[in-house]
Design an enzyme around this catalytic site. Structure first.
Site, PDB file in Angstrom:
ATOM      1  N   SER A   1      -4.080  -0.055   2.292  1.00 56.44           N
ATOM      2  CA  SER A   1      -4.001  -0.729   1.342  1.00 56.44           C
ATOM      3  C   SER A   1      -5.254   0.279   1.009  1.00 56.44           C
ATOM      4  CB  SER A   1      -4.737  -1.633   1.606  1.00 56.44           C
ATOM      5  OG  SER A   1      -4.850  -2.376   0.301  1.00 56.44           O
TER       6      SER A   1
ATOM      7  N   ASP B   1       5.226  -6.906   0.505  1.00 59.25           N
ATOM      8  CA  ASP B   1       3.456  -7.118   0.392  1.00 59.25           C
ATOM      9  C   ASP B   1       3.840  -7.806  -0.877  1.00 59.25           C
ATOM     10  OD1 ASP B   1       1.129  -6.267  -0.707  1.00 59.25           O
ATOM     11  OD2 ASP B   1       1.832  -4.290   0.892  1.00 59.25           O
TER      12      ASP B   1
ATOM     13  N   HIS C   1       0.956  -8.103   3.055  1.00 59.05           N
ATOM     14  CA  HIS C   1       0.334  -7.196   3.061  1.00 59.05           C
ATOM     15  C   HIS C   1      -0.066  -7.013   4.629  1.00 59.05           C
ATOM     16  CE1 HIS C   1      -2.522  -5.005   0.565  1.00 59.05           C
ATOM     17  NE2 HIS C   1      -3.237  -6.106   1.623  1.00 59.05           N
TER      18      HIS C   1
END
Length: 275
Positions: A96, A225, A253
């Site tokens: 991320s 995600d 995610h």
């Protein structure tokens, strides 16, 4: 036997056995704790694993105001990379927002990274400041996407947020929607606010073609995600084509929590290829 001698022997053993050193860089509001399932699997296979707590994250005791500069936030990662012997290369894995730290570490220590792996992660182009990618991400999000996340806007509402703290509903319905209840409970107990450093990330020459741009990059697409939607992942890939693209189905995610076995195998395959 000295620690240095033990370290040299362990490194030699890893080289002989085709083992690798994985270094994990977490995303916003998280910490080294989010890698625990994946780290355990890799260690069982004999690999070395280092999960970094960035400044003000995880067990790092500094408060948000004490890591106001990105240099303070990334100091644990950069100090660790600097401590590595010159002849050791690590597999750097960013998740991320951790892709920003990963790219900056590849820029500063290009000879110490065998491959940078971007796990549904921000992957900036060397031709533009990382802030461009951050702004693009927020521009592409639909209204109401952030739900109950808490933001500050020091640069004004027309600019991306200055800091973020994921809300309970956001964690349940987006970030941890594919995770077990135990993982969600752990996350809710350990979340900390994070700066996004958008203003600092607007500086020129933070990443260059000669250093970061010369490194090997692999992007892992996380299917399903809800935080970095596949549309944005695919845009980042087309914007700055990596050497290879992999995919994990139904990962959500937090692939390191939902698909630790699949991700472990994939990381080992990538590490072996780019050794």
């Amino acid at each position: 036997m000295t620690y240095q001698k033990q370290y040299q022997m362990q490194t030699h053993h890893m080289q002989q056995q085709q083992l690798h050193h994985f270094v994990f860089v977490h995303g916003s509001c998280h910490g080294a704790w989010c890698w625990f399932k994946l780290a355990a699997k890799l260690k069982l296979d004999g690999h070395r694993v280092t999960a970094i707590d960035l400044g003000g994250s995880g067990v790092d005791t500094r408060q948000l105001h004490e890591v106001r500069l990105v240099s303070a936030y990334l100091e644990p990662l950069m100090s660790f990379m600097e401590s590595l012997p010159e002849n050791e290369k690590v597999v750097l894995v960013g998740h991320s927002y951790g892709g920003i730290g990963t790219s900056l570490a590849m820029e500063r220590f290009p000879t110490k990274v065998s491959v940078g792996i971007f796990l549904s992660a921000y992957m900036p182009h060397h031709d533009s400041p990382p802030a461009v990618l951050i702004q693009e991400y927020f521009t592409r999000l639909p209204e109401g996407f952030a739900m109950d996340c808490e933001f500050t806007f020091e640069e004004g509402l027309e600019h991306p947020p200055s800091s973020v703290l994921f809300g309970t509903s956001f964690l349940k319905e987006k970030a941890y929607s594919n995770c077990q209840l135990e993982d969600l409970e752990l996350a809710m107990a350990l979340m900390k606010p994070s700066w996004l450093y958008t203003k600092e990330m607007g500086g020129e020459d933070l990443i260059t073609k000669e250093r970061y741009g010369s490194g090997k990059r692999v992007f892992i697409v996380c299917e399903g995600d809800n935080v970095v939607p596949e549309e944005i992942q695919k845009w980042m890939i087309s914007n700055y084509e990596p050497h290879e693209v992999k995919r994990i189905e139904e990962a959500g995610h937090m692939a390191m929590l939902t698909k630790p076995h699949e991700l472990s195998q994939l990381l080992q395959e990538i590490a072996a290829k780019y050794n």
